[in-house]
Design an enzyme around this catalytic site. Structure first.
Site, PDB file in Angstrom:
ATOM      1  N   GLY A   1      -4.199  -2.526  -0.123  1.00  8.78           N
ATOM      2  CA  GLY A   1      -3.518  -1.920   1.013  1.00  8.78           C
ATOM      3  C   GLY A   1      -4.066  -0.563   1.379  1.00  8.78           C
ATOM      4  N   HIS A   2      -3.670  -0.108   2.555  1.00  9.80           N
ATOM      5  CA  HIS A   2      -4.033   1.211   3.047  1.00  9.80           C
ATOM      6  C   HIS A   2      -2.754   1.988   3.344  1.00  9.80           C
ATOM      7  CE1 HIS A   2      -8.044  -0.192   3.284  1.00  9.80           C
ATOM      8  NE2 HIS A   2      -7.996  -0.733   4.483  1.00  9.80           N
TER       9      HIS A   2
ATOM     10  N   ASP B   1      -9.193   1.751  -3.512  1.00 12.34           N
ATOM     11  CA  ASP B   1      -8.341   2.956  -3.435  1.00 12.34           C
ATOM     12  C   ASP B   1      -9.138   4.221  -3.152  1.00 12.34           C
ATOM     13  OD1 ASP B   1      -5.990   1.432  -4.225  1.00 12.34           O
ATOM     14  OD2 ASP B   1      -6.839   1.423  -6.239  1.00 12.34           O
TER      15      ASP B   1
ATOM     16  N   LYS C   1      -9.916   4.411   2.075  1.00 16.50           N
ATOM     17  CA  LYS C   1     -10.440   3.700   3.252  1.00 16.50           C
ATOM     18  C   LYS C   1      -9.470   3.790   4.426  1.00 16.50           C
ATOM     19  CE  LYS C   1     -11.165  -0.305   1.167  1.00 16.50           C
ATOM     20  NZ  LYS C   1     -10.963   0.051  -0.252  1.00 16.50           N
TER      21      LYS C   1
ATOM     22  N   GLN D   1     -10.401  -3.859  -1.099  1.00 15.62           N
ATOM     23  CA  GLN D   1     -10.939  -3.616  -2.439  1.00 15.62           C
ATOM     24  C   GLN D   1     -12.274  -2.863  -2.362  1.00 15.62           C
ATOM     25  OE1 GLN D   1     -10.089  -7.256  -2.009  1.00 15.62           O
ATOM     26  NE2 GLN D   1      -8.027  -6.946  -2.729  1.00 15.62           N
TER      27      GLN D   1
END
Length: 429
Positions: free
Chosen positions: A40-41, A13, A16, A223
């Site tokens: 997720g992004h 988190d 990225k 991650q």
């Protein structure tokens, strides 16, 4: 001209998504090389907000996206995500998305086992998302995984499902959970197999052709290093290796192909779920950081725990992750604070140490040693050059560089893609 590999250097988190999106505009191919749909992004492009879990971020920029063999794939979750972003205008087809034919599948039995085991842990929960990622990786290592290529061979699929269900149904029954029949799993797979197989290909071969043609490849990790199954806060980790070295094996390329390793770190620290967090803040400052930073998981929606920047942890992540340079994100969230602290070491059982210990008990007992610096009242939000930053913010960034023993090569000052200060171009390294 270099390829670039992006990894997180904290507990994930770190922002990225924005950095990968910024780099993807200059790449030709973007590759996911590990993890599943538990990370997720969030990408903000103009008025559109894209939330991605399995799909490589480069698809948002019209680049070729690749899901490598090191990723575990929930086929229904993937197709749901493809349908969602397609409705937002993205083009996702077998020409723009390549999926490794040897990638293992996450089946309904994996999620059921994941959730049953987490419930059975009681007070010792790991904090998994319950999406089956861990059990799917276990099957891969135990050589009983169902892979995408198996869907094209009914006889292979049949006997492999017998072996897989013999194992998993025994565990589920022991945990008091519902078991699965082969017919249920086969029907679930039959519904999705034709569409999934249309994306499957020998990714390793296509990436080699791209490398020989001089195309720029961006490897995108999920991650972060401190969630790596070997190097993180075990057992409160993910089920895959997250360091840059795995980009090669998880995509099917040689180690020289990973290029410049860009580590992503927030200007503070966050963590979702269980596990040790030495610099966690339980006061108004921690809550303020969380509110300003909108600290909620992209996939889980869970609120993130917030704390000061831990230089000891990031230094370790840089070393084991092979980081060439750091992209420091969310500097603007610290605007207006009177003082800012950085963890420069730990105390463990009365002794000072300058490394993050491996044993879970020791990780839980460490106490941070802080260095406190004056904050800044001016805004850094939207800054696109060093000249626009307050002097104290520059001092803070420079001190971080000294402590983590790695240069800050990119600085992000808002969620907007162009609010980025570039000191060194990773693709030109």
């Amino acid at each position: 001209m270099s390829n670039v590999t992006v990894i997180g250097t904290q507990w994930g988190d770190e922002g990225k998504g924005k950095i990968v999106d910024w780099l993807a505009s200059r790449a030709d191919i973007v590759v996911r090389f590990q993890g599943g749909h538990n990370a997720g992004h969030t990408l903000v492009v103009g008025e559109q907000v894209y939330k991605l879990s399995l799909l490589p971020s480069g698809l948002v920029r019209g680049k070729v996206g690749v899901i490598g063999n090191g990723v575990v794939v929930d086929p229904h979750a993937l197709m749901t995500e493809i349908d969602r972003v397609s409705a937002q205008g993205l083009v996702v087809n077998p020409e723009t998305l390549w999926i490794a034919e040897s990638a293992p599948l996450i089946l309904p039995v994996h999620g059921a086992l994941d959730r049953a085991r987490e419930a059975a842990r009681g007070d010792h929960k790991i904090g998994t998302t319950g999406r089956g990622i861990g059990p799917a990786y276990e099957d891969k290592v135990a050589r009983r995984a169902i892979r995408i290529c198996d869907l094209a061979e009914p006889e292979t699929l049949d006997w492999k499902l017998d072996e897989l269900l013999l194992h998993h149904n025994t565990l589920l029954a022991g945990l008091g959970a519902d078991t699965f029949t082969k017919e249920e799993i086969k029907a679930w797979l039959a519904e999705i197999a034709p569409r999934l197989l249309s994306f499957a290909c020998p990714v390793w071969d296509r990436l080699d052709e791209a490398r020989r043609a001089g195309r720029r490849i961006l490897f995108e990790g999920a991650q972060a290093v401190m969630l790596d199954v070997d190097h993180g806060t075990y057992p409160y980790v993910t089920s895959s290796n997250t360091i840059a070295a795995v980009a090669a094996s998880g995509a099917g390329v040689g180690p020289s192909s990973i290029g410049f390793v860009l580590g992503i770190a927030k200007a503070y620290t966050t963590r979702v779920g269980e596990g040790p967090f030495p610099t966690e803040l339980h006061d108004d400052i921690g809550r303020t950081i969380g509110e300003r930073g909108h600290e909620f998981g992209t996939v889980t929606g869970r609120s993130r725990r917030c704390g000061w920047f831990d230089a000891v942890m990031v230094r370790r992540a840089c070393r084991v992750g092979g980081v060439s340079g750091i992209a420091l994100t969310k500097l603007d969230i610290l605007d207006g604070l009177d003082e800012i602290s950085i963890c420069t070491g730990y105390e463990l059982d009365g002794e000072k140490i300058n490394f993050f210990p491996s044993a879970p008990g020791a990780q839980a007992r460490v106490r941070p040693v802080y260095e406190t610096m004056p904050g800044w009242q001016e805004t850094t939000a939207g800054a696109r050059s060093w000249a626009e930053l307050p002097a104290q913010a520059i001092k803070y960034v420079r001190r971080i560089e000294e402590l983590i023993e790695a240069p800050v090569t990119l600085l992000s000052t808002s969620p907007e893609r162009d609010d980025t200060i570039l000191m060194r171009d990773p693709f030109e390294d």
